[in-house]
Design an enzyme around this catalytic site. Structure first.
Site, PDB file in Angstrom:
ATOM      1  N   HIS A 117      -8.655   7.641   2.922  1.00 57.25           N
ATOM      2  CA  HIS A 117      -8.074   8.987   2.973  1.00 57.25           C
ATOM      3  C   HIS A 117      -9.159  10.017   2.763  1.00 57.25           C
ATOM      4  CE1 HIS A 117      -7.717   7.468  -1.175  1.00 57.25           C
ATOM      5  NE2 HIS A 117      -7.924   8.704  -1.579  1.00 57.25           N
ATOM      6  N   ASN A 129     -13.335   9.342  -1.535  1.00 54.23           N
ATOM      7  CA  ASN A 129     -13.823   8.481  -2.612  1.00 54.23           C
ATOM      8  C   ASN A 129     -13.758   7.034  -2.131  1.00 54.23           C
ATOM      9  OD1 ASN A 129     -14.120  10.687  -4.409  1.00 54.23           O
ATOM     10  ND2 ASN A 129     -11.921  10.638  -4.831  1.00 54.23           N
ATOM     11  N   CYS A 135       0.393   3.413   3.203  1.00 55.12           N
ATOM     12  CA  CYS A 135       1.088   2.835   4.363  1.00 55.12           C
ATOM     13  C   CYS A 135       2.567   3.215   4.309  1.00 55.12           C
ATOM     14  CB  CYS A 135       0.955   1.313   4.370  1.00 55.12           C
ATOM     15  SG  CYS A 135      -0.613   0.697   5.013  1.00 55.12           S
ATOM     16  N   HIS A 194      -6.446   2.915   0.471  1.00 54.88           N
ATOM     17  CA  HIS A 194      -6.142   3.170   1.891  1.00 54.88           C
ATOM     18  C   HIS A 194      -6.995   4.376   2.235  1.00 54.88           C
ATOM     19  CE1 HIS A 194      -2.971   3.526   5.300  1.00 54.88           C
ATOM     20  NE2 HIS A 194      -3.842   4.519   5.498  1.00 54.88           N
ATOM     21  N   CYS A 219       0.827  -1.208   0.000  1.00 56.61           N
ATOM     22  CA  CYS A 219       0.000   0.000   0.000  1.00 56.61           C
ATOM     23  C   CYS A 219       0.867   1.267   0.000  1.00 56.61           C
ATOM     24  CB  CYS A 219      -0.912  -0.011   1.231  1.00 56.61           C
ATOM     25  SG  CYS A 219      -1.815   1.536   1.444  1.00 56.61           S
ATOM     26  N   HIS A 223      -3.718   0.679   8.395  1.00 58.19           N
ATOM     27  CA  HIS A 223      -4.387   0.464   7.111  1.00 58.19           C
ATOM     28  C   HIS A 223      -5.871   0.128   7.271  1.00 58.19           C
ATOM     29  CE1 HIS A 223      -4.511  -0.428   2.809  1.00 58.19           C
ATOM     30  NE2 HIS A 223      -5.428  -1.312   3.158  1.00 58.19           N
TER      31      HIS A 223
END
Ligand code: AMP
Length: 114
Positions: A100, A87, A9, A98, A6, A48
């Site tokens: 956000h 989103n 991450c 991840h 990720c 995560h």
């Protein structure tokens, strides 16, 4: 939990460089690499979580904390108005899996979004 595949991450851990604007034990905030407004930064949990669809009773405390930090940063930056976007899923425009929160400001925004 760290996901080695990720991008966010790796950004939160410092393995991938970013323009950090805030960090604490739980969250990391940094400037978006392709800003969509004069002010555009992202706030993420360090741990995560794939997306907003994966928020639950066990991990939701960090989401409240993220909103506290967004209010703090917006106040410090004296943002007059701002938009918070998360989103969720590819069809909604999520490109990084991840969780956000985009914070956008500095220009007039239209509604509904495209
Ligand atoms: P989304 O498309 O909603 O998943 O948002 C992902 C966001 O991450 C986009 O606005 C990208 O411009 C941004 N982004 C991708 N890679 C980086 C990076 N290395 N540093 C900062 N922002 C990034």
């Amino acid at each position: 939990m760290f996901n080695k595949d990720c991008l966010f991450c790796k950004i939160a851990s410092g393995d991938v460089p970013s323009s950090c604007i805030y960090e604490d034990q739980l969250v990391y905030a940094f400037k978006d690499i392709a800003p969509q407004a004069p002010v555009h930064f992202l706030v993420i949990p360090k741990r995560h979580i794939d997306s907003a669809a994966d928020i639950n009773a066990e991990n939701s405390r960090v989401v409240a904390h993220i909103f506290e930090i967004i209010a703090k940063l917006a106040g410090e930056q004296k943002l007059e108005g701002f938009r918070i976007v998360s989103n969720c899923g590819e069809s909604a425009g999520q490109s990084v899996k991840h969780l956000h929160f985009h914070v956008l400001s500095g220009r007039d925004m239209t509604w509904p979004p495209g």
